[in-house]
Design a protein around this motif. Structure first.
Motif, PDB file in Angstrom:
ATOM      1  N   VAL A  31       0.960  -1.152  -0.087  1.00 55.46           N
ATOM      2  CA  VAL A  31       0.030   0.099  -0.062  1.00 55.46           C
ATOM      3  C   VAL A  31       0.904   1.231  -0.057  1.00 55.46           C
ATOM      4  O   VAL A  31       1.827   1.410   0.885  1.00 55.46           O
ATOM      5  CB  VAL A  31      -0.945  -0.045   1.223  1.00 55.46           C
ATOM      6  N   GLU A  33       1.697   5.120   0.410  1.00 55.05           N
ATOM      7  CA  GLU A  33       1.253   6.077   1.576  1.00 55.05           C
ATOM      8  C   GLU A  33       0.067   7.248   0.951  1.00 55.05           C
ATOM      9  O   GLU A  33       0.329   7.617  -0.202  1.00 55.05           O
ATOM     10  CB  GLU A  33       2.440   6.972   2.090  1.00 55.05           C
ATOM     11  N   ALA A  41      -1.561   6.166  10.691  1.00 59.27           N
ATOM     12  CA  ALA A  41      -2.595   5.414   9.840  1.00 59.27           C
ATOM     13  C   ALA A  41      -1.834   4.561   8.778  1.00 59.27           C
ATOM     14  O   ALA A  41      -2.059   3.470   8.301  1.00 59.27           O
ATOM     15  CB  ALA A  41      -3.623   6.221   9.304  1.00 59.27           C
ATOM     16  N   ASN A  42      -0.782   5.374   7.929  1.00 58.72           N
ATOM     17  CA  ASN A  42      -0.034   4.781   6.918  1.00 58.72           C
ATOM     18  C   ASN A  42       0.359   3.461   7.274  1.00 58.72           C
ATOM     19  O   ASN A  42       0.721   2.550   6.389  1.00 58.72           O
ATOM     20  CB  ASN A  42       0.754   5.725   6.231  1.00 58.72           C
ATOM     21  N   ARG A  45      -1.714   0.679   7.855  1.00 61.15           N
ATOM     22  CA  ARG A  45      -2.014  -0.157   6.550  1.00 61.15           C
ATOM     23  C   ARG A  45      -1.032  -0.953   6.087  1.00 61.15           C
ATOM     24  O   ARG A  45      -1.149  -2.018   5.423  1.00 61.15           O
ATOM     25  CB  ARG A  45      -2.640   1.115   5.613  1.00 61.15           C
ATOM     26  N   SER A  46       0.258  -0.191   5.981  1.00 64.74           N
ATOM     27  CA  SER A  46       1.467  -1.136   5.639  1.00 64.74           C
ATOM     28  C   SER A  46       1.583  -2.428   6.362  1.00 64.74           C
ATOM     29  O   SER A  46       2.028  -3.464   5.900  1.00 64.74           O
ATOM     30  CB  SER A  46       2.716  -0.280   5.686  1.00 64.74           C
ATOM     31  N   GLU A  48      -0.579  -4.102   7.941  1.00 61.87           N
ATOM     32  CA  GLU A  48      -1.577  -5.085   7.674  1.00 61.87           C
ATOM     33  C   GLU A  48      -1.251  -5.706   6.396  1.00 61.87           C
ATOM     34  O   GLU A  48      -1.426  -7.036   6.366  1.00 61.87           O
ATOM     35  CB  GLU A  48      -2.829  -4.532   7.415  1.00 61.87           C
ATOM     36  N   TYR A  49      -0.800  -5.064   5.462  1.00 61.58           N
ATOM     37  CA  TYR A  49      -0.464  -5.875   4.079  1.00 61.58           C
ATOM     38  C   TYR A  49       0.729  -6.673   4.305  1.00 61.58           C
ATOM     39  O   TYR A  49       0.670  -7.718   3.996  1.00 61.58           O
ATOM     40  CB  TYR A  49       0.035  -4.564   3.019  1.00 61.58           C
TER      41      TYR A  49
END
Length: 115
Positions: A31, A33, A41-42, A45-46, A48-49
């Motif tokens: 993902v 940024e 938050a970025n 997300r990273s 989680e990926y």
């Protein structure tokens, strides 16, 4: 001889490998940024990926391990069969040789008796 019961297992493992690879490919690229979101938050997300990608790669490695173990068993069975077949051929060859030797001795005796 050794019975081979791994044909279906190899097929199933190959299908599983293909499915895991498809799942991993569907995750896409990491993902990127988004400037509007805050840094944490970025990072979430990273993270989680990366977690999902790592999970799929671990599953893929595990499946490959099972696949190779199964292939090794299959190959071992093939070598056992090859060894058994060689032994059978040796026994048959020695039996044929013994029969031809007996026949040649019998012919020799007949020829000597005729003289």
């Amino acid at each position: 001889m050794t019975k081979i019961g791994t044909e279906g297992m190899i097929y199933d493992l190959r299908r599983k490998i293909q499915q895991v690879q498809t799942d991993l490919n569907q995750l896409g690229d990491p993902v990127s940024e988004i400037p509007e979101l805050i840094t944490s938050a970025n990072l979430l997300r990273s993270n989680e990926y990366l977690f999902k990608a790592n999970e799929k790669k671990t599953e893929l490695l595990s499946t490959y391990e099972q696949y190779f173990v199964t292939l090794e068993k299959l190959l071992s069975s093939v070598f056992d069969m090859q060894h058994d077949l060689k032994e059978i051929l040796r026994e048959q060859s020695s039996m044929i040789f013994a029969q031809t030797k007996k026949k040649s001795k019998a012919k020799t005796k007949l020829q000597i008796n005729k003289k």
